[in-house]
Design an enzyme around this catalytic site. Structure first.
Site, PDB file in Angstrom:
ATOM      1  N   GLU A 135      -2.381 102.666  24.585  1.00  0.00           N
ATOM      2  CA  GLU A 135      -3.404 103.166  25.514  1.00  0.00           C
ATOM      3  C   GLU A 135      -4.674 103.571  24.757  1.00  0.00           C
ATOM      4  O   GLU A 135      -5.782 103.392  25.250  1.00  0.00           O
ATOM      5  CB  GLU A 135      -2.839 104.346  26.319  1.00  0.00           C
ATOM      6  CG  GLU A 135      -1.773 103.888  27.308  1.00  0.00           C
ATOM      7  CD  GLU A 135      -1.064 105.040  27.992  1.00  0.00           C
ATOM      8  OE1 GLU A 135      -0.414 105.830  27.276  1.00  0.00           O
ATOM      9  OE2 GLU A 135      -1.165 105.166  29.224  1.00  0.00           O
ATOM     10  N   GLU A 167       7.136 103.530  28.270  1.00  0.00           N
ATOM     11  CA  GLU A 167       7.355 104.855  28.866  1.00  0.00           C
ATOM     12  C   GLU A 167       8.477 104.865  29.896  1.00  0.00           C
ATOM     13  O   GLU A 167       9.191 105.856  30.035  1.00  0.00           O
ATOM     14  CB  GLU A 167       6.057 105.368  29.503  1.00  0.00           C
ATOM     15  CG  GLU A 167       5.001 105.833  28.502  1.00  0.00           C
ATOM     16  CD  GLU A 167       4.101 104.716  27.990  1.00  0.00           C
ATOM     17  OE1 GLU A 167       4.450 103.533  28.156  1.00  0.00           O
ATOM     18  OE2 GLU A 167       3.032 105.028  27.436  1.00  0.00           O
TER      19      GLU A 167
HETATM   20  N1  3HC Z   1       7.047 110.612  19.273  1.00  0.00           N
HETATM   21  C1  3HC Z   1       7.715 111.390  18.380  1.00  0.00           C
HETATM   22  N2  3HC Z   1       8.544 110.917  17.447  1.00  0.00           N
HETATM   23  C2  3HC Z   1       8.723 109.587  17.411  1.00  0.00           C
HETATM   24  C3  3HC Z   1       8.085 108.713  18.305  1.00  0.00           C
HETATM   25  C4  3HC Z   1       7.196 109.273  19.253  1.00  0.00           C
HETATM   26  N3  3HC Z   1       6.523 108.517  20.130  1.00  0.00           N
HETATM   27  N4  3HC Z   1       8.477 107.455  18.031  1.00  0.00           N
HETATM   28  C5  3HC Z   1       9.318 107.545  16.995  1.00  0.00           C
HETATM   29  N5  3HC Z   1       9.465 108.825  16.617  1.00  0.00           N
HETATM   30  C6  3HC Z   1      10.265 109.344  15.491  1.00  0.00           C
HETATM   31  C7  3HC Z   1      11.754 109.206  15.722  1.00  0.00           C
HETATM   32  O1  3HC Z   1      12.264 110.308  16.434  1.00  0.00           O
HETATM   33  C8  3HC Z   1      12.265 109.163  14.306  1.00  0.00           C
HETATM   34  O2  3HC Z   1      12.280 110.488  13.827  1.00  0.00           O
HETATM   35  P1  3HC Z   1      13.340 110.971  12.721  1.00  0.00           P
HETATM   36  O3  3HC Z   1      13.084 110.137  11.514  1.00  0.00           O
HETATM   37  O4  3HC Z   1      13.042 112.407  12.552  1.00  0.00           O
HETATM   38  O5  3HC Z   1      14.677 110.701  13.334  1.00  0.00           O
HETATM   39  C9  3HC Z   1      11.175 108.422  13.553  1.00  0.00           C
HETATM   40  O6  3HC Z   1      10.006 108.516  14.373  1.00  0.00           O
HETATM   41  C10 3HC Z   1      11.455 106.955  13.291  1.00  0.00           C
HETATM   42  O7  3HC Z   1      11.814 106.357  14.518  1.00  0.00           O
HETATM   43  P2  3HC Z   1      12.806 105.116  14.574  1.00  0.00           P
HETATM   44  O8  3HC Z   1      14.025 105.436  13.796  1.00  0.00           O
HETATM   45  O9  3HC Z   1      12.939 104.762  15.990  1.00  0.00           O
HETATM   46  O10 3HC Z   1      11.953 104.036  13.774  1.00  0.00           O
HETATM   47  P3  3HC Z   1      11.880 102.481  13.989  1.00  0.00           P
HETATM   48  O11 3HC Z   1      11.035 101.959  12.900  1.00  0.00           O
HETATM   49  O12 3HC Z   1      13.260 101.933  14.162  1.00  0.00           O
HETATM   50  O13 3HC Z   1      11.124 102.241  15.383  1.00  0.00           O
HETATM   51  C11 3HC Z   1       9.417 102.592  17.055  1.00  0.00           C
HETATM   52  C12 3HC Z   1       9.784 102.611  15.550  1.00  0.00           C
HETATM   53  C13 3HC Z   1       9.513 101.155  17.569  1.00  0.00           C
HETATM   54  C14 3HC Z   1       8.017 103.106  17.216  1.00  0.00           C
HETATM   55  C15 3HC Z   1      10.443 103.451  17.807  1.00  0.00           C
HETATM   56  O14 3HC Z   1      10.526 104.710  17.158  1.00  0.00           O
HETATM   57  C16 3HC Z   1      10.105 103.705  19.242  1.00  0.00           C
HETATM   58  O15 3HC Z   1      10.427 102.897  20.090  1.00  0.00           O
HETATM   59  N6  3HC Z   1       9.490 104.868  19.506  1.00  0.00           N
HETATM   60  C17 3HC Z   1       9.194 105.297  20.861  1.00  0.00           C
HETATM   61  C18 3HC Z   1       8.017 104.594  21.412  1.00  0.00           C
HETATM   62  C19 3HC Z   1       7.686 105.181  22.753  1.00  0.00           C
HETATM   63  O16 3HC Z   1       8.533 105.348  23.610  1.00  0.00           O
HETATM   64  N7  3HC Z   1       6.407 105.505  22.950  1.00  0.00           N
HETATM   65  C20 3HC Z   1       5.950 106.066  24.163  1.00  0.00           C
HETATM   66  C21 3HC Z   1       5.855 107.533  24.020  1.00  0.00           C
HETATM   67  S1  3HC Z   1       5.447 108.328  25.527  1.00  0.00           S
HETATM   68  C22 3HC Z   1       3.777 108.121  25.654  1.00  0.00           C
HETATM   69  O17 3HC Z   1       3.160 107.527  24.825  1.00  0.00           O
HETATM   70  C23 3HC Z   1       3.186 108.783  26.849  1.00  0.00           C
HETATM   71  C24 3HC Z   1       1.797 108.344  27.119  1.00  0.00           C
HETATM   72  O18 3HC Z   1       1.799 107.249  27.985  1.00  0.00           O
HETATM   73  C25 3HC Z   1       1.016 109.461  27.741  1.00  0.00           C
END
Ligand code: 3HC
Ligand code: NAI
Length: 695
Positions: A105, A125
């Protein structure tokens, strides 16, 4: 600092720098806003490139902030995006690795976007029970069209940048291996003086048949989403993008976002996200514990589980040898593996080339000498202590020093198995779930003497095999099956007291379980539980069960594999048809036992099944068999079809309120077989103290 700033020629490069995935937490947002303002004021700067350090452009909003006031503290994500969007100098997003959620975004608020081809683009999301809340639902359809935006927003599935290269989302998608930053700076120099600055908000959302789109989208999503509210809200926000001016659409998106954020569904999915990551952490086994090399594997027993386990290794590119007692069993096991891969080819999930590559990694043998050099062996022979200990004695004799010796036992004592070897530190339980090539859960059973490096290796291996590894201590049934036993006992008692298998299954499936207990038992094979109950009758004669399951097995109704179980089945058809014979058998058994059958509500069915899991889960937690409540949730979410949007049994109990759960348990404790409901001391304590299982 969580955003770096440097000027290269006439271009300011702002690099989000908040490892590991540049989540847009308060500090990062502040630093980014500050950097954009600085670039705006620097007369030497004519354009800005915004990128991310390390392994992501940005993983999105910081999910950890959702439950804290930080998310709403200025500068919010909205403020950051509008700062970027209102910059008087062009801003180019340089995207690599992942741009997800709020990260994407933010890029949509930039004037231009360039990317590497493999970058994963997603608005995930919905998987957290929310919708893109920082303009994603309004800007994305303006760039990729309504249909593509709907697909991405309602499923959350990532799409590689190269697949979106033809859309207005990207101004340039580079060749693999290109230098992203250098290319982005060159692009920024090229567009530095162009005015007016392109803004996504100024574009129109168009559709040839808007009315039709709206009615089809609403109808389609209602069917697909069921009781889960987020996808429906995603569609409403997209309809707002189509029908309302940009600012009003943003308002609709915001209201829906704030509402969804507070739902139990979203809280449950956020819990599951962190639970999955927490499960990989073992408190006394630090992340830097050295691991052993796993470059080859052997599986003992080529039956239902052995074949599936071997496929996991082949899928991960690790050569694997199957060892059987007889050539016939080995041939059958290898043929089943090939057949499974062929089904994937037929379904378009695998190419014929890949099938052959994978089959080349799978070999068979009848001789232990052939597997002596394997880095890991996984035993999947009959669930019989004598057979298993004999296998481990053999393994102890032939395996090279340092090889990991794992057992896939579902219930037996891993310590006793380890004790027959001279190397108990190398022995561990790796409990796969059926079908082993599909199910995500891997219970990693830590024996009393299992080495820390062996545990660390098992956890790393689970990731390599694309499983969710959860550590369990040694007890009968470990985490999942020990809890399941209490759930199945209640399911049996419900039959005695007035239910049909169909009524029980329907009630719990409406709650969200993928499959009710009776359909599940028919799939897994009713003889499996029969065998275990026979053993229990000797080991723990005080345990009472409904005898209906035994009567069923005595009739040879083992489930789908025999064409009849709790339900009737037709050849080649997996649909479960209610069986008059079974229903009569249940009524007759109750009559013989003098049980007065009554009408039982769906609410009672759900409470008795789910609270049986919760109560046993609390015992498992207190005994230290599970490291944390969220690990128990992960077991049920990834291995037993518990609905993800309910967060797992322990989180669900937290949402219901532990005093309410305890009250219900005490009520059932006063009913028939009340002894099965002895409340777990931990549950009682937490309920009294007003606490939760999950912190
Ligand atoms: N916020 C906070 N922490 C996050 C995060 C996020 N969005 N995404 C990943 N992390 C953290 C994980 O908790 C993990 O923490 P840890 O090492 O303490 O356990 C660390 O980052 C590494 O994460 P992964 O083990 O998942 O790492 P990968 O390399 O396997 O994957 C990724 C990376 C593809 C980015 C995956 O972490 C992922 O899918 N993250 C979530 C993405 C997501 O859902 N984003 C949307 C968030 S909501 C949003 O943006 C709202 C907005 O629209 C207003
Ligand atoms: P299965 O009966 O399908 O396969 C067992 C295989 O082991 C047979 O092919 C048999 O020939 C072979 N075998 C027996 N003794 C052997 C020996 N000494 N040496 C080499 N091969 C030998 O059994 P299944 O279902 O695959 O179960 C295997 C193990 O996995 C059991 O411990 C079971 O409890 C466990 N398990 C089973 C699950 C299931 O749903 N079936 C789920 C999770 C674990």
């Amino acid at each position: 600092m969580s955003a770096d700033y440097e000027v290269r020629g006439n271009v300011a490069v702002i690099t989000l720098n908040n490892p590991p995935v540049n989540g847009l937490g308060l500090e990062t947002r502040s630093a980014a806003v500050e950097a954009v303002r600085k670039a705006g004021m620097d007369p030497a700067v004519k354009a800005i490139v915004l990128t991310g350090a390390g392994k992501a452009f940005s993983g999105g909003a910081d999910i950890r902030e959702f439950n804290s006031p930080k998310a709403l503290t200025e500068p919010t994500l909205h403020t950051l995006i509008s700062t970027v969007e209102s910059s008087e100098k062009p801003v180019v997003a340089a995207i690599h690795s992942v741009a997800m959620g709020g990260g994407l975004e933010l890029a949509l608020g930039c004037n231009y976007r360039v990317a590497t081809p493999e970058a994963q683009i997603a608005l995930p999301e919905v998987k957290l029970g929310i919708l893109p809340g920082a303009g994603g639902t309004q800007r994305m359809p303006r760039l990729v069209g309504l249909e593509q935006a709907m697909q991405m927003i309602t499923t959350g599935t990532p799409v590689p940048a190269e697949a979106l290269a033809g859309t207005a989302l990207f101004d340039e998608v580079y060749r693999p291996g290109a230098d992203l930053l250098a290319s982005a700076i060159a692009f920024a120099n090229k567009v530095a003086d162009l005015r007016p600055l392109p803004k996504v908000r100024d574009r129109k959302v168009e559709h040839a048949q808007p009315e039709l789109f709206i009615s089809q989208a609403r109808e389609g999503i209602k069917k697909a989403a069921g009781p889960f509210p987020a996808p429906v809200a995603c569609v409403e926000a997209l309809i707002a993008a189509l029908t309302l001016p940009f600012e009003e659409g943003l308002k609709v998106e915001r209201e829906l976002f704030l509402k969804l954020k507070e739902t139990n569904e979203s809280k449950s999915l956020r819990h599951a996200f962190f639970a999955e990551r927490a499960a990989s952490k073992i408190p006394d086994v630090p992340a830097d514990t050295p691991t052993r090399k796993i470059a080859s594997a052997a599986v003992i027993g080529a039956g239902t589980m052995g074949g599936g386990i071997a496929m996991n290794f082949a899928n991960a590119g690790i050569p694997v040898t199957l060892l059987e007692m007889k050539q016939e069993a080995l041939d059958k096991g290898l043929a089943t593996i090939r057949k499974n891969y062929e089904t994937s080819v037929k379904r378009g999930k695998l190419t014929q080339d890949k099938l052959e590559q994978r089959m080349q990694l799978v070999t068979g043998t009848l001789a232990y000498e052939d597997i002596a050099q394997a880095d890991i062996t996984i035993e999947a022979v009959f669930e019989d202590m004598a057979v298993k200990t004999e296998v481990f004695r053999q393994l102890d004799k032939v395996m090279k020093p340092g090889a990991i010796l794992a057992t896939n036992t579902s219930t037996l004592d891993v310590n006793k198995i380890a004790a027959v070897t001279g190397r108990p530190q190398d022995v561990i339980g790796l409990h796969f779930f059926s079908p082993a090539n599909v199910m995500k859960l891997l219970e990693i059973v830590r024996g009393a003497k299992t080495g820390k490096d062996v545990l660390a290796t098992a956890m790393a291996l689970s990731k390599k095999l694309k499983k969710t590894g959860v550590v369990a201590g040694v007890c009968d049934g470990f985490i999942g099956n020990r809890m399941l036993e209490q759930y199945l006992r209640q399911a049996g008692f419900l039959l005695d007291e007035g239910c049909t298998p169909e009524q029980v299954d329907k009630a719990i499936e409406k709650f969200g379980f993928a499959m009710g207990p009776f359909r599940m038992s028919d799939l897994a094979g009713n003889d499996v539980g029969w065998y275990i109950r026979k053993r229990r009758a000797i080991e723990s004669p005080e345990l009472v069960y409904s005898k209906t399951a035994d009567l069923l097995c005595e009739k040879g109704r083992f489930g789908q594999k025999t064409g009849a179980g709790w339900y009737d089945y037709k050849p080649g058809d997996r649909h479960a048809y209610p069986s008059q014979l079974v229903n009569d058998m249940i009524v007759e058994y109750a009559r013989e036992q003098g049980i007065e059958r009554r009408k039982i509500s769906d609410e009672e069915i759900i409470e008795r099944l789910v609270y049986a899991l919760v109560n046993e889960g609390a015992k498992i937690l207190e005994e230290g068999i599970a490291l944390r409540a969220s690990d128990i949730d992960m077991v049920y979410l990834t291995g037993y079809g518990f609905p993800s949007w309910r967060g797992g049994p322990m989180f669900y109990a937290d949402c219901v309120g532990l005093p309410n759960v305890l009250q219900a348990i005490e009520k059932y404790g006063r009913g028939r077989h009340g002894e099965a409901w002895a409340p777990a001391p931990l549950l009682v304590r937490l309920a009294v103290e007003g606490k939760r299982f999950n912190g």
